[in-house]
Write an enzyme that holds these catalytic residues in place. Structure first.
Site, PDB file in Angstrom:
ATOM      1  N   ALA A  84     -11.616  -5.360  14.417  1.00 18.06           N
ATOM      2  CA  ALA A  84     -11.260  -6.790  14.518  1.00 18.06           C
ATOM      3  C   ALA A  84     -10.010  -7.077  13.693  1.00 18.06           C
ATOM      4  O   ALA A  84      -9.117  -7.807  14.130  1.00 18.06           O
ATOM      5  CB  ALA A  84     -12.429  -7.650  14.036  1.00 18.06           C
ATOM      6  N   GLY A 101       0.831  -1.205   0.000  1.00 16.77           N
ATOM      7  CA  GLY A 101       0.000   0.000   0.000  1.00 16.77           C
ATOM      8  C   GLY A 101       0.865   1.254   0.000  1.00 16.77           C
ATOM      9  O   GLY A 101       0.547   2.253   0.638  1.00 16.77           O
ATOM     10  N   ASP A 112      -2.373  -7.645  -5.259  1.00 17.85           N
ATOM     11  CA  ASP A 112      -3.417  -7.443  -4.256  1.00 17.85           C
ATOM     12  C   ASP A 112      -3.019  -8.278  -3.039  1.00 17.85           C
ATOM     13  O   ASP A 112      -2.877  -9.498  -3.141  1.00 17.85           O
ATOM     14  CB  ASP A 112      -4.748  -7.944  -4.859  1.00 17.85           C
ATOM     15  CG  ASP A 112      -5.912  -7.818  -3.888  1.00 17.85           C
ATOM     16  OD1 ASP A 112      -5.682  -7.837  -2.663  1.00 17.85           O
ATOM     17  OD2 ASP A 112      -7.052  -7.714  -4.366  1.00 17.85           O
ATOM     18  N   ILE A 120      -4.920  10.184  11.263  1.00 19.95           N
ATOM     19  CA  ILE A 120      -3.879  10.717  10.377  1.00 19.95           C
ATOM     20  C   ILE A 120      -4.532  11.262   9.096  1.00 19.95           C
ATOM     21  O   ILE A 120      -5.452  10.642   8.555  1.00 19.95           O
ATOM     22  CB  ILE A 120      -2.854   9.608  10.006  1.00 19.95           C
ATOM     23  CG1 ILE A 120      -2.354   8.862  11.261  1.00 19.95           C
ATOM     24  CG2 ILE A 120      -1.697  10.185   9.208  1.00 19.95           C
ATOM     25  CD1 ILE A 120      -1.548   9.641  12.247  1.00 19.95           C
ATOM     26  N   TYR A 166     -13.154  -3.343  10.963  1.00 15.94           N
ATOM     27  CA  TYR A 166     -11.807  -2.739  10.945  1.00 15.94           C
ATOM     28  C   TYR A 166     -11.090  -2.982  12.272  1.00 15.94           C
ATOM     29  O   TYR A 166      -9.910  -3.372  12.300  1.00 15.94           O
ATOM     30  CB  TYR A 166     -11.968  -1.247  10.670  1.00 15.94           C
ATOM     31  CG  TYR A 166     -10.683  -0.459  10.541  1.00 15.94           C
ATOM     32  CD1 TYR A 166      -9.905  -0.549   9.384  1.00 15.94           C
ATOM     33  CD2 TYR A 166     -10.262   0.393  11.549  1.00 15.94           C
ATOM     34  CE1 TYR A 166      -8.743   0.190   9.255  1.00 15.94           C
ATOM     35  CE2 TYR A 166      -9.112   1.136  11.427  1.00 15.94           C
ATOM     36  CZ  TYR A 166      -8.347   1.030  10.280  1.00 15.94           C
ATOM     37  OH  TYR A 166      -7.191   1.769  10.156  1.00 15.94           O
ATOM     38  N   ASN A 177       1.355  -2.241   5.334  1.00 20.87           N
ATOM     39  CA  ASN A 177       0.606  -0.989   5.501  1.00 20.87           C
ATOM     40  C   ASN A 177      -0.721  -0.993   4.753  1.00 20.87           C
ATOM     41  O   ASN A 177      -1.635  -0.254   5.120  1.00 20.87           O
ATOM     42  CB  ASN A 177       1.505   0.163   5.013  1.00 20.87           C
ATOM     43  CG  ASN A 177       0.732   1.432   4.754  1.00 20.87           C
ATOM     44  OD1 ASN A 177       0.434   2.184   5.679  1.00 20.87           O
ATOM     45  ND2 ASN A 177       0.364   1.673   3.493  1.00 20.87           N
ATOM     46  N   LYS A 232      -7.612  -5.010  12.938  1.00 20.02           N
ATOM     47  CA  LYS A 232      -6.413  -4.373  13.521  1.00 20.02           C
ATOM     48  C   LYS A 232      -6.019  -5.042  14.836  1.00 20.02           C
ATOM     49  O   LYS A 232      -4.839  -5.192  15.130  1.00 20.02           O
ATOM     50  CB  LYS A 232      -6.661  -2.874  13.705  1.00 20.02           C
ATOM     51  CG  LYS A 232      -6.848  -2.118  12.379  1.00 20.02           C
ATOM     52  CD  LYS A 232      -5.621  -2.244  11.492  1.00 20.02           C
ATOM     53  CE  LYS A 232      -5.727  -1.411  10.227  1.00 20.02           C
ATOM     54  NZ  LYS A 232      -4.513  -1.441   9.409  1.00 20.02           N
TER      55      LYS A 232
HETATM   56  P1  NDP Z   1      -5.059   5.230   2.160  1.00 16.84           P
HETATM   57  O1  NDP Z   1      -6.463   4.872   1.886  1.00 16.84           O
HETATM   58  O2  NDP Z   1      -4.568   6.605   1.925  1.00 16.84           O
HETATM   59  O3  NDP Z   1      -4.075   4.198   1.422  1.00 16.84           O
HETATM   60  C1  NDP Z   1      -4.310   2.831   1.510  1.00 16.84           C
HETATM   61  C2  NDP Z   1      -3.259   2.098   0.718  1.00 16.84           C
HETATM   62  O4  NDP Z   1      -3.526   0.671   0.798  1.00 16.84           O
HETATM   63  C3  NDP Z   1      -3.283   2.455  -0.760  1.00 16.84           C
HETATM   64  O5  NDP Z   1      -1.971   2.469  -1.245  1.00 16.84           O
HETATM   65  C4  NDP Z   1      -4.065   1.297  -1.377  1.00 16.84           C
HETATM   66  O6  NDP Z   1      -3.759   1.054  -2.726  1.00 16.84           O
HETATM   67  C5  NDP Z   1      -3.554   0.141  -0.523  1.00 16.84           C
HETATM   68  N1  NDP Z   1      -4.436  -1.028  -0.613  1.00 16.84           N
HETATM   69  C6  NDP Z   1      -5.727  -1.122  -0.243  1.00 16.84           C
HETATM   70  N2  NDP Z   1      -6.191  -2.352  -0.501  1.00 16.84           N
HETATM   71  C7  NDP Z   1      -5.166  -3.064  -1.039  1.00 16.84           C
HETATM   72  C8  NDP Z   1      -5.011  -4.390  -1.519  1.00 16.84           C
HETATM   73  N3  NDP Z   1      -6.022  -5.259  -1.512  1.00 16.84           N
HETATM   74  N4  NDP Z   1      -3.815  -4.768  -2.013  1.00 16.84           N
HETATM   75  C9  NDP Z   1      -2.806  -3.893  -2.057  1.00 16.84           C
HETATM   76  N5  NDP Z   1      -2.867  -2.630  -1.632  1.00 16.84           N
HETATM   77  C10 NDP Z   1      -4.043  -2.217  -1.130  1.00 16.84           C
HETATM   78  O7  NDP Z   1      -4.856   4.835   3.711  1.00 16.84           O
HETATM   79  P2  NDP Z   1      -3.846   5.358   4.818  1.00 16.84           P
HETATM   80  O8  NDP Z   1      -2.570   5.762   4.226  1.00 16.84           O
HETATM   81  O9  NDP Z   1      -4.583   6.273   5.703  1.00 16.84           O
HETATM   82  O10 NDP Z   1      -3.674   3.994   5.648  1.00 16.84           O
HETATM   83  C11 NDP Z   1      -2.524   3.194   5.594  1.00 16.84           C
HETATM   84  C12 NDP Z   1      -2.587   2.183   6.733  1.00 16.84           C
HETATM   85  O11 NDP Z   1      -2.667   2.898   7.987  1.00 16.84           O
HETATM   86  C13 NDP Z   1      -3.846   1.298   6.680  1.00 16.84           C
HETATM   87  O12 NDP Z   1      -3.519   0.006   7.107  1.00 16.84           O
HETATM   88  C14 NDP Z   1      -4.769   1.960   7.678  1.00 16.84           C
HETATM   89  O13 NDP Z   1      -5.689   1.060   8.213  1.00 16.84           O
HETATM   90  C15 NDP Z   1      -3.766   2.438   8.721  1.00 16.84           C
HETATM   91  N6  NDP Z   1      -4.274   3.492   9.570  1.00 16.84           N
HETATM   92  C16 NDP Z   1      -4.634   4.720   9.062  1.00 16.84           C
HETATM   93  C17 NDP Z   1      -5.114   5.702   9.904  1.00 16.84           C
HETATM   94  C18 NDP Z   1      -5.509   7.053   9.427  1.00 16.84           C
HETATM   95  O14 NDP Z   1      -6.013   7.836  10.264  1.00 16.84           O
HETATM   96  N7  NDP Z   1      -5.326   7.409   8.172  1.00 16.84           N
HETATM   97  C19 NDP Z   1      -5.262   5.449  11.351  1.00 16.84           C
HETATM   98  C20 NDP Z   1      -4.855   4.156  11.771  1.00 16.84           C
HETATM   99  C21 NDP Z   1      -4.366   3.218  10.907  1.00 16.84           C
HETATM  100  P3  NDP Z   1      -4.648   1.655  -3.934  1.00 16.84           P
HETATM  101  O15 NDP Z   1      -3.984   2.945  -4.286  1.00 16.84           O
HETATM  102  O16 NDP Z   1      -4.554   0.606  -4.968  1.00 16.84           O
HETATM  103  O17 NDP Z   1      -6.058   1.834  -3.397  1.00 16.84           O
END
Ligand code: NDP
Length: 247
Positions: free
Chosen positions: A156, A11, A62, A187, A154, A89, A158
């Site tokens: 569950a 990600g 994926d 964030i 979500y 991530n 995490k």
């Molecule tokens: P974004 O939605 O900005 O980015 C999510 C990323 O995950 C993207 O690069 C997306 O790719 C990728 N992704 C999603 N599904 C898949 C998949 N099936 N296979 C591969 N890649 C995938 O999220 P954030 O940057 O905010 O979040 C990043 C991490 O931090 C996550 O795990 C989130 O749960 C965690 N988090 C975020 C918080 C926040 O407040 N933002 C708080 C706590 C945790 P694509 O571009 O293809 O969609």
């Protein structure tokens, strides 16, 4: 701090993952990221990382699909030789109250967030075990610790990542592999931009620092955990949340 180390960031195309990729590259690491769709944004990021001097590999994968993950990890190993750092991530949300949550929305979030972390960690740890070296950093959430109405799926996923990471940390410690979690709070990324204003205001009220975090706040901790400065730390969950959740 991570000169010449080879890192996979899942990600890595947007938000927190992109910032972790930049930060590790700025500190000398080579970067592999996966994408689901090859967009102009991905292309720009690859060029940016290369301009920092990093070797860069970007592939379609994926994380919920174990076959795609195994192929991606194989490709990175062949291109870079070693895999020293893994940042799990990639993540999604599909929020809704429990009584209205569909089985699909529950399964999708578990499949990507939790099973995705299992898929990549399993594939990469077999490389790391042979190397007798590795840093695995799993992005959890404070919601996996404290819970949150509207996010049963979500939370569950995490909480599952936290239990998974502690178990993997115990299994891999003697192989010189550290497994730790980062639990971000609120964030500023695409994931939180979509929240209604009323919810944003409520969340802000619950943060002692009264502000959202930036992806960089998470990336700085990821850099520390990816570096040898964290050699004696494993199985831990470290919050990056402006004081939102204190245990
Ligand atoms: P974004 O939605 O900005 O980015 C999510 C990323 O995950 C993207 O690069 C997306 O790719 C990728 N992704 C999603 N599904 C898949 C998949 N099936 N296979 C591969 N890649 C995938 O999220 P954030 O940057 O905010 O979040 C990043 C991490 O931090 C996550 O795990 C989130 O749960 C965690 N988090 C975020 C918080 C926040 O407040 N933002 C708080 C706590 C945790 P694509 O571009 O293809 O969609």
């Amino acid at each position: 701090m991570v000169e010449n180390k080879n890192a996979i960031i899942t990600g890595g195309t947007r938000g927190i993952g992109r910032e972790i990729a930049r930060t590790l590259a700025q500190n000398g690491a080579n970067i592999a990221i996966n994408y689901r769709n090859y967009t102009e944004e991905v292309e720009k990021l690859v060029e940016e990382l290369k301009s920092l001097g990093a070797k860069v590999l970007a592939s379609k994968c994926d994380v919920s699909n174990s076959e795609e993950v195994n192929n991606f990890v194989k490709e990175v190993k062949e291109a870079f030789g070693t895999i020293d750092i893994l940042v799990n991530n990639a993540g999604i949300t599909k929020d809704g109250l429990l009584i209205r949550m569909s089985e699909k929305d529950f399964n999708d979030v578990i499949d990507i967030n939790l099973k995705g972390t299992f898929n990549t960690t399993k594939a990469v740890s077999s490389v790391m075990i042979k190397q007798r070296y590795g840093k695995i950093i799993n992005i959890a959430s404070v919601v996996g610790i404290a819970g949150n109405a509207g996010q049963c799926n979500y939370a569950a996923s995490k909480a599952g990542i936290i239990g998974f990471s502690k178990s993997a940390a115990r299994e891999l410690a003697l192989r010189n592999i550290n497994v730790n979690c980062i639990a971000p709070g609120y964030i500023d990324t695409d994931m939180t931009k979509v929240l209604p204003d009323k919810i944003k205001e409520e969340v802000l009220k619950s943060i002692p620092m009264k502000k959202m975090g930036e992806p960089k706040d998470v990336a700085n901790l990821a850099l520390f955990l990816a570096s040898n400065l964290s050699d004696y730390i494993t199985g831990q969950v470290i919050n990056v949340d402006g004081g939102m959740v204190m245990l």
